[in-house]
Design a protein around this motif. Structure first.
Motif, mmCIF file in Angstrom:
data_model
loop_
_atom_site.group_PDB
_atom_site.id
_atom_site.type_symbol
_atom_site.label_atom_id
_atom_site.label_comp_id
_atom_site.label_asym_id
_atom_site.label_seq_id
_atom_site.Cartn_x
_atom_site.Cartn_y
_atom_site.Cartn_z
ATOM 1 N N LYS A 74 0.838 -1.196 0.000
ATOM 2 C CA LYS A 74 0.000 0.000 0.000
ATOM 3 C C LYS A 74 0.870 1.243 0.000
ATOM 4 C CE LYS A 74 -4.067 -1.906 2.298
ATOM 5 N NZ LYS A 74 -4.965 -1.764 3.458
ATOM 6 N N LYS A 75 0.380 2.294 -0.680
ATOM 7 C CA LYS A 75 1.142 3.538 -0.729
ATOM 8 C C LYS A 75 0.218 4.729 -0.935
ATOM 9 C CE LYS A 75 2.089 3.242 -5.669
ATOM 10 N NZ LYS A 75 3.120 3.211 -6.692
ATOM 11 N N ILE A 76 0.744 5.896 -0.612
ATOM 12 C CA ILE A 76 0.050 7.151 -0.843
ATOM 13 C C ILE A 76 0.449 7.611 -2.236
ATOM 14 C CG2 ILE A 76 -0.128 9.566 -0.109
ATOM 15 C CD1 ILE A 76 0.486 8.446 2.777
ATOM 16 N N SER A 77 -0.512 7.783 -3.121
ATOM 17 C CA SER A 77 -0.209 8.116 -4.510
ATOM 18 C C SER A 77 0.391 9.518 -4.636
ATOM 19 C CB SER A 77 -1.470 8.005 -5.370
ATOM 20 O OG SER A 77 -2.393 9.016 -5.019
ATOM 21 N N GLN A 78 1.104 9.728 -5.719
ATOM 22 C CA GLN A 78 1.741 11.012 -5.999
ATOM 23 C C GLN A 78 0.720 12.143 -6.022
ATOM 24 O OE1 GLN A 78 5.061 11.399 -6.213
ATOM 25 N NE2 GLN A 78 4.811 13.598 -6.431
#
Length: 168
Positions: free
Chosen positions: A84-88
């Motif tokens: 999981k990641k925080i999108s640009q």
């Protein structure tokens, strides 16, 4: 919108939006035992016009592809917990919007507590995803809040798994 940021943050923390072969829009499930969080999530889905239902186990399951389309638009892709990641796109938010997103993420796996001695406060977010923890660190920095990211491991179903922490 704030409602979309709340849903995104809560999905990043406690949601299941994983790649599923054969689906053009992947299933989106969310669960949190805390009823206040559940109400916020339901209200935000309603405000976004996203149909959902709650199954017998208490999971809130999104129906249709509306939320999938909204998530795709802001760069949120299906991912397993460790990826999981925080999108640009979410790094260009206003200060207020960053606060809304951090609050939603923190409602999942974040802790803020005062030690019993009263002299130390512990503010930490934990995740299987180091990428998510580093993204959260960048968002906190946008608010002028310094933090560190550390890694450890936890025992889960008989095996050790990496776990990461963003600590203020």
């Amino acid at each position: 919108t704030d409602d979309l940021l709340r849903v995104v943050g809560m999905l990043l923390a406690d949601g299941a939006y994983v790649p599923t072969p054969g689906y053009t829009h992947h299933p989106i499930n969310w669960y949190k035992a805390d009823e206040t969080c559940r109400e916020v999530y339901r209200n935000s889905l309603n405000a976004l016009g996203v149909p959902f239902y709650t199954n017998k186990n208490g999971y809130i399951r999104v129906q249709g592809k509306r939320l999938h389309d909204l998530l795709t638009e802001i760069g949120i892709q299906p991912a397993y917990a460790a990826d999981k990641k925080i999108s640009q796109q979410l790094t260009a938010l206003s200060t207020r919007q960053v606060g809304v997103l951090i609050r939603a993420i923190w409602s999942g796996d974040g802790v803020a507590k005062v030690k019993s001695t009263g002299d130390t406060v512990r503010i930490v977010y934990g995740s299987r995803s180091i990428i998510l923890c580093r993204g959260l660190q960048r968002l906190l920095f946008q608010l002028g809040i310094l933090s560190t990211v550390t890694s450890s491991s936890v025992k889960y179903k008989g095996e050790r798994r990496p776990y990461h922490f963003t600590t203020v």
